[in-house]
Design a protein around this motif. Sequence first.
Motif, PDB file in Angstrom:
ATOM      1  N   VAL A 232       1.216  -1.162  -0.077  1.00 28.89           N
ATOM      2  CA  VAL A 232      -0.134   0.182   0.312  1.00 28.89           C
ATOM      3  C   VAL A 232       0.839   1.470  -0.058  1.00 28.89           C
ATOM      4  N   PRO A 233       0.736   2.029  -0.817  1.00 27.86           N
ATOM      5  CA  PRO A 233       1.620   2.921  -0.975  1.00 27.86           C
ATOM      6  C   PRO A 233       1.726   3.962   0.032  1.00 27.86           C
ATOM      7  N   ALA A 234       2.890   4.325   0.221  1.00 27.17           N
ATOM      8  CA  ALA A 234       2.894   5.849   1.412  1.00 27.17           C
ATOM      9  C   ALA A 234       2.221   7.533   1.255  1.00 27.17           C
ATOM     10  N   ILE A 235       1.905   7.889   2.027  1.00 28.68           N
ATOM     11  CA  ILE A 235       1.143   9.174   1.738  1.00 28.68           C
ATOM     12  C   ILE A 235       1.469  10.592   2.017  1.00 28.68           C
ATOM     13  N   THR A 236       2.630  10.349   2.563  1.00 28.01           N
ATOM     14  CA  THR A 236       3.126  11.233   3.811  1.00 28.01           C
ATOM     15  C   THR A 236       3.234  12.511   2.575  1.00 28.01           C
ATOM     16  N   PRO A 237       4.344  13.790   2.998  1.00 31.05           N
ATOM     17  CA  PRO A 237       4.088  14.693   1.264  1.00 31.05           C
ATOM     18  C   PRO A 237       5.248  14.197   1.198  1.00 31.05           C
ATOM     19  N   ASP A 238       6.215  13.336   2.105  1.00 30.87           N
ATOM     20  CA  ASP A 238       7.437  13.899   0.822  1.00 30.87           C
ATOM     21  C   ASP A 238       7.092  12.815  -0.306  1.00 30.87           C
ATOM     22  N   GLN A 239       6.321  11.482  -0.289  1.00 29.91           N
ATOM     23  CA  GLN A 239       5.876  10.216  -0.995  1.00 29.91           C
ATOM     24  C   GLN A 239       5.143  10.604  -2.135  1.00 29.91           C
ATOM     25  N   LEU A 240       4.353  11.603  -1.143  1.00 31.67           N
ATOM     26  CA  LEU A 240       3.301  11.066  -2.350  1.00 31.67           C
ATOM     27  C   LEU A 240       2.643  12.870  -3.152  1.00 31.67           C
ATOM     28  N   GLU A 241       3.771  13.229  -4.213  1.00 33.62           N
ATOM     29  CA  GLU A 241       3.614  14.813  -4.908  1.00 33.62           C
ATOM     30  C   GLU A 241       2.409  15.206  -5.767  1.00 33.62           C
ATOM     31  N   TRP A 242       0.848  14.329  -5.260  1.00 34.18           N
ATOM     32  CA  TRP A 242       0.593  14.789  -6.005  1.00 34.18           C
ATOM     33  C   TRP A 242      -0.301  16.579  -5.245  1.00 34.18           C
ATOM     34  N   SER A 243      -0.337  17.869  -5.588  1.00 33.26           N
ATOM     35  CA  SER A 243      -1.470  18.962  -5.517  1.00 33.26           C
ATOM     36  C   SER A 243      -2.739  18.836  -4.104  1.00 33.26           C
ATOM     37  N   THR A 244      -3.258  19.369  -3.594  1.00 33.34           N
ATOM     38  CA  THR A 244      -4.188  18.715  -2.877  1.00 33.34           C
ATOM     39  C   THR A 244      -4.862  18.759  -3.754  1.00 33.34           C
ATOM     40  N   GLN A 245      -4.928  20.072  -4.135  1.00 32.22           N
ATOM     41  CA  GLN A 245      -6.635  19.831  -5.388  1.00 32.22           C
ATOM     42  C   GLN A 245      -6.175  18.209  -6.312  1.00 32.22           C
ATOM     43  N   ASP A 246      -4.957  17.588  -6.505  1.00 28.46           N
ATOM     44  CA  ASP A 246      -5.579  16.058  -6.545  1.00 28.46           C
ATOM     45  C   ASP A 246      -5.612  15.029  -6.272  1.00 28.46           C
ATOM     46  N   ILE A 247      -5.026  15.367  -4.705  1.00 30.47           N
ATOM     47  CA  ILE A 247      -5.899  14.174  -4.024  1.00 30.47           C
ATOM     48  C   ILE A 247      -6.846  14.503  -3.425  1.00 30.47           C
ATOM     49  N   ALA A 248      -7.343  15.359  -3.421  1.00 27.22           N
ATOM     50  CA  ALA A 248      -9.217  15.859  -3.384  1.00 27.22           C
ATOM     51  C   ALA A 248      -9.511  15.043  -4.777  1.00 27.22           C
ATOM     52  N   TYR A 249      -9.560  15.296  -5.793  1.00 29.39           N
ATOM     53  CA  TYR A 249     -10.162  15.122  -7.028  1.00 29.39           C
ATOM     54  C   TYR A 249     -10.271  13.245  -6.698  1.00 29.39           C
TER      55      TYR A 249
END
Lengths: 294, 155
Positions: A232-249
Amino acid sequence: MARLFRWLLALAVLGGIAFWIMTWPTKVNSDDFATLTGDAARGEPVFHAAGCASCHTAPNSDATDRPILSGGQRFASDFGTFIAPNISPDATHGIGGWTVIEFANAVQKGVSPDGAHYFPAFPYVAYAKMEAQDVVDLKAFMETLPASDAPRVAHEVGFPFNIRRSLGGWKWLFADETWVMKNTPNAEVTRGRYLAEALAHCGECHTPRNPLGGLDRANWLAGGFIPGEGKVPAITPDQLEWSTQDIAYYLETGFTPEFDSAGGAMTHVVENFGRLSGEDRAAVAAYLKALAQP
Amino acid sequence: MKTKFFLATAAVAMMGAGLSFADGHVDPAVAGAIKARQGQMQLYAHNLGVLGAMAKGDMDYNAETAQAAADNLLAVSGLNAMTMWPQGSDNSLGNNRASPDIWTNFPDVVTKAGALSTAAGDMAAAAGKDLDGLRAAMGPLGGACGACHKAYRTK
């Protein structure tokens, strides 16, 4: 020799008492619930955010606004296979007729109405942080869902993990009911923390576990493992480089920034979050971005 | 000496066998079918990307561009894909993520594909009108993609 035996016996009795106390089921404070009345309409988003239907509907069910919580899905683990129970309002096979306190003890303390410990496949350690009003509203909503007479199926868990009492020891060791993010910078992140850490229990899959299945809170959301499904992927800010908008979408539609779509167990999460408000999805994204850099 | 030569030859032969196994002797027709359906998925992703960029606000809304992308989606969802899913072209080949359940639950696969066409049709009807309609149509499209991936795409 007799003296040694007496000593050993005394130690065993003391150990037994310590075990008994350590493994005693702790319960909610019933005063917290005494004056509250449930509102089914308010309980609906709580239900979706908490992801109840993802595990408690029949295997391979399609998502719906009014799921039948018949149970039956199987969850493999290193300790055995857990089979989700019927939590529909059926009085015989489900949880119809439970009192608010019985429901709260089950959801927030992992204790059944007859005082047995539940296995932590049920994320009650996360739900322990739920507000009492949300628990009562959740119950009110679940009572409006269709009943199912599907019987409960026993978990396939071998010795020694099948000794329910020992789960009290697991709770004593690992059931940390405090927030992982101790301080929040603003109201949006506070809401996101409530959704991610309490209701949606993101950490149950996205945080690594120790050999006894306790969450490694020092590596919060740094990537986990689901038996039978994989990493299951890491979703900490250093690993998940999506924008807040990308995450919400992504939470709304399941589309990644590359317009691939979510897969595996995460499809359930998207089905649930698509039923929440845009503000709530943005709050979870803000929470993830506010996590401390390791 | 003879034994050594034999051992060396055997080792090389085994390495060769190992390599050609790793290379995977997939029937070229099956490999082509897998590439074709993956290309179809790419076409979805590209056109969804255009619509999604507008929905997210990363790109200004343009009715003509949105309509074209939505029309493409609908057209791609209408392709007859029968020959792209030959029996046995599942994840056991190691070059794709298709679950073998696709071939045992075929009526459900067809139902889910139909749901995608319906969602694409709704998008085609909405995308050229206004941004709000486009945004609203994205959710069901994502749901249709996810429903099939949940059941039939392996990790």
